[in-house]
Design a protein around this motif. Structure first.
Motif, short mmCIF file in Angstrom:
data_model
loop_
_atom_site.label_atom_id
_atom_site.label_comp_id
_atom_site.label_asym_id
_atom_site.label_seq_id
_atom_site.Cartn_x
_atom_site.Cartn_y
_atom_site.Cartn_z
N GLN A 178 0.82 -1.20 0.00
CA GLN A 178 0.00 0.00 0.00
C GLN A 178 0.87 1.26 0.00
N ALA A 179 1.91 1.26 0.81
CA ALA A 179 2.80 2.42 0.89
C ALA A 179 3.50 2.68 -0.43
N GLN A 180 3.67 1.61 -1.24
CA GLN A 180 4.30 1.75 -2.56
C GLN A 180 3.30 2.06 -3.66
N GLY A 181 2.03 2.17 -3.29
CA GLY A 181 0.99 2.44 -4.28
C GLY A 181 0.57 1.22 -5.09
N GLN A 182 1.00 0.04 -4.66
CA GLN A 182 0.63 -1.20 -5.35
C GLN A 182 -0.65 -1.76 -4.71
N HIS A 183 -1.75 -1.08 -4.99
CA HIS A 183 -2.99 -1.36 -4.25
C HIS A 183 -3.64 -2.69 -4.63
N ALA A 184 -3.46 -3.15 -5.84
CA ALA A 184 -4.03 -4.46 -6.20
C ALA A 184 -3.40 -5.55 -5.36
N PHE A 185 -2.07 -5.51 -5.21
CA PHE A 185 -1.38 -6.50 -4.37
C PHE A 185 -1.78 -6.33 -2.91
N ALA A 186 -1.90 -5.06 -2.48
CA ALA A 186 -2.29 -4.79 -1.10
C ALA A 186 -3.67 -5.36 -0.80
N ILE A 187 -4.62 -5.14 -1.71
CA ILE A 187 -5.98 -5.64 -1.51
C ILE A 187 -5.98 -7.16 -1.40
N GLU A 188 -5.18 -7.81 -2.23
CA GLU A 188 -5.09 -9.27 -2.19
C GLU A 188 -4.55 -9.75 -0.84
N ASP A 189 -3.52 -9.07 -0.33
CA ASP A 189 -2.95 -9.47 0.96
C ASP A 189 -3.92 -9.19 2.10
N PHE A 190 -4.57 -8.04 2.08
CA PHE A 190 -5.53 -7.75 3.14
C PHE A 190 -6.68 -8.75 3.11
N SER A 191 -7.08 -9.15 1.92
CA SER A 191 -8.17 -10.13 1.80
C SER A 191 -7.75 -11.48 2.39
N THR A 192 -6.50 -11.86 2.17
CA THR A 192 -6.00 -13.11 2.76
C THR A 192 -5.96 -12.99 4.28
N ALA A 193 -5.50 -11.85 4.79
CA ALA A 193 -5.48 -11.63 6.24
C ALA A 193 -6.89 -11.73 6.82
N ILE A 194 -7.86 -11.19 6.10
CA ILE A 194 -9.25 -11.26 6.56
C ILE A 194 -9.74 -12.71 6.59
N LEU A 196 -8.00 -15.27 7.18
CA LEU A 196 -7.34 -15.94 8.29
C LEU A 196 -7.79 -15.42 9.65
N ALA A 197 -8.24 -14.17 9.69
CA ALA A 197 -8.69 -13.55 10.95
C ALA A 197 -9.92 -12.70 10.66
N PRO A 198 -11.07 -13.32 10.41
CA PRO A 198 -12.26 -12.57 9.99
C PRO A 198 -12.82 -11.64 11.05
N ASP A 199 -12.40 -11.79 12.29
CA ASP A 199 -12.91 -10.93 13.35
C ASP A 199 -11.99 -9.76 13.66
N ALA A 200 -10.90 -9.61 12.91
CA ALA A 200 -9.96 -8.51 13.14
C ALA A 200 -10.36 -7.31 12.29
N ALA A 201 -10.42 -6.14 12.91
CA ALA A 201 -10.86 -4.94 12.20
C ALA A 201 -9.77 -4.36 11.30
N GLU A 202 -8.51 -4.50 11.70
CA GLU A 202 -7.43 -3.80 11.01
C GLU A 202 -7.30 -4.14 9.52
N PRO A 203 -7.38 -5.41 9.13
CA PRO A 203 -7.26 -5.68 7.69
C PRO A 203 -8.38 -5.05 6.86
N TYR A 204 -9.56 -4.91 7.47
CA TYR A 204 -10.65 -4.23 6.76
C TYR A 204 -10.31 -2.76 6.54
N ASN A 205 -9.71 -2.13 7.54
CA ASN A 205 -9.28 -0.74 7.37
C ASN A 205 -8.22 -0.63 6.28
N GLY A 206 -7.25 -1.55 6.32
CA GLY A 206 -6.20 -1.52 5.30
C GLY A 206 -6.77 -1.70 3.91
N ARG A 207 -7.62 -2.71 3.73
CA ARG A 207 -8.18 -2.96 2.41
C ARG A 207 -9.07 -1.81 1.96
N GLY A 208 -9.82 -1.25 2.92
CA GLY A 208 -10.68 -0.13 2.58
C GLY A 208 -9.91 1.06 2.04
#
Length: 281
Positions: A178-194, A196-208
């Motif tokens: 995300q910091a590098q502006g590679q948002h497609a890759f970032a969205i994919e990683d945040f989705s994987t984090a979600i 693995l941890a569907p009750d964690a709020a932080e990956p939703y913020n990151g993906r959002g």
């Protein structure tokens, strides 16, 4: 002439929104990742054990390094870092190649502000067991917080190559993308984090935020709302929701959400700045 004036107003609002988003992304990149890092220490049962019952176990068998490691984890979760440090020290004294205890102690050193000791412990853990994913994730987060993004990326990548199921590896690598502006890759990683941890709020913020950076406002808004439902005490979630309201021109709703973010964390700059903007005039 009225149409042109409206176009200029819309354009100005768009530029302002992008500038605000850039500011929010910069702050998000400094976050620590999913909360409750100590829940990811190696001996998971530490979170469900009572300190007194763990102490009873140690009294019955004072030479058991596992018992000290578990109680150290429990102390750490309770914010009792000095006691945790003593238990991890004892566990390592009893078992010098106890790589999980080194990794756990590294996190305590980090919380106590001794970054060099933390790095040394992560290095030692990896030296003992080069396939221990938790140590790579912990060291990667240490590097990321120090601004050593390439080293951090390499460690998260290594953990992922080891088939880790720890969501922090994907979440933190997503922050780097995300910091590098590679948002497609970032969205994919945040989705994987979600996943693995569907009750964690932080990956939703990151993906959002990455959705928002790619102008996918609806998915961004859905993620921020989900983050709030999962944990309504995170200032970032409310500020992110407010940012969408602000982009939509709904200043009253934006101000209300910014105000909640500022109430939860008076030091959170995007909340303070957003509140000032939306309450102006």
């Amino acid at each position: 002439m009225e149409a042109r004036a409206g176009h200029r107003s819309t354009t100005a609002r768009g530029f302002a929104a992008m500038a605000v988003l850039a500011s929010v992304l910069a702050v998000a990149g400094c976050e620590t990742g999913p909360s409750g890092e100590l829940t990811s220490v190696d001996v998971a049962q530490g979170s469900s054990q009572n300190i007194s019952s763990l102490s009873a176990v140690i009294q019955r068998n004072p030479s058991d390094p596992e018992a000290y490691n578990v109680r150290g984890s429990a102390y750490g979760r309770g914010g009792r870092y000095r006691e945790a440090l003593r238990d991890f020290d004892k566990a390592i004294e009893l078992r010098p190649n106890f790589y999980q205890a080194y990794s756990n102690r590294a996190l305590i050193h980090r919380f106590l502000g001794d970054q060099q000791a933390a790095l040394a412990d992560y290095n030692r853990s990896i030296q003992i067991n080069a396939n221990y994913d938790a140590a790579y994730i912990g060291r990667g987060n240490l590097y990321r917080r120090a601004g050593q993004n390439q080293q951090a990326f390499n460690d998260f990548q290594k953990a992922i190559q080891l088939d880790t199921t720890d969501p922090r590896a994907y979440h933190n690598r997503g922050l780097l993308y995300q910091a590098q502006g590679q948002h497609a890759f970032a969205i994919e990683d945040f989705s994987t984090a979600i996943s693995l941890a569907p009750d964690a709020a932080e990956p939703y913020n990151g993906r959002g935020l990455s959705y928002l950076a790619t102008n996918d406002e609806d998915n961004a808004f859905a993620d921020f709302n989900t983050a709030i439902k999962l944990d309504g005490k995170i200032a970032e979630s409310w500020a992110n929701q407010a940012l969408v309201y602000e982009r939509r021109g709904e200043k009253q709703k934006a101000a209300k959400s910014y105000a909640e973010a500022a109430r939860l964390d008076p030091e959170y700059a995007p909340a303070r700045e957003g509140l000032a903007r939306t309450r102006a005039g």
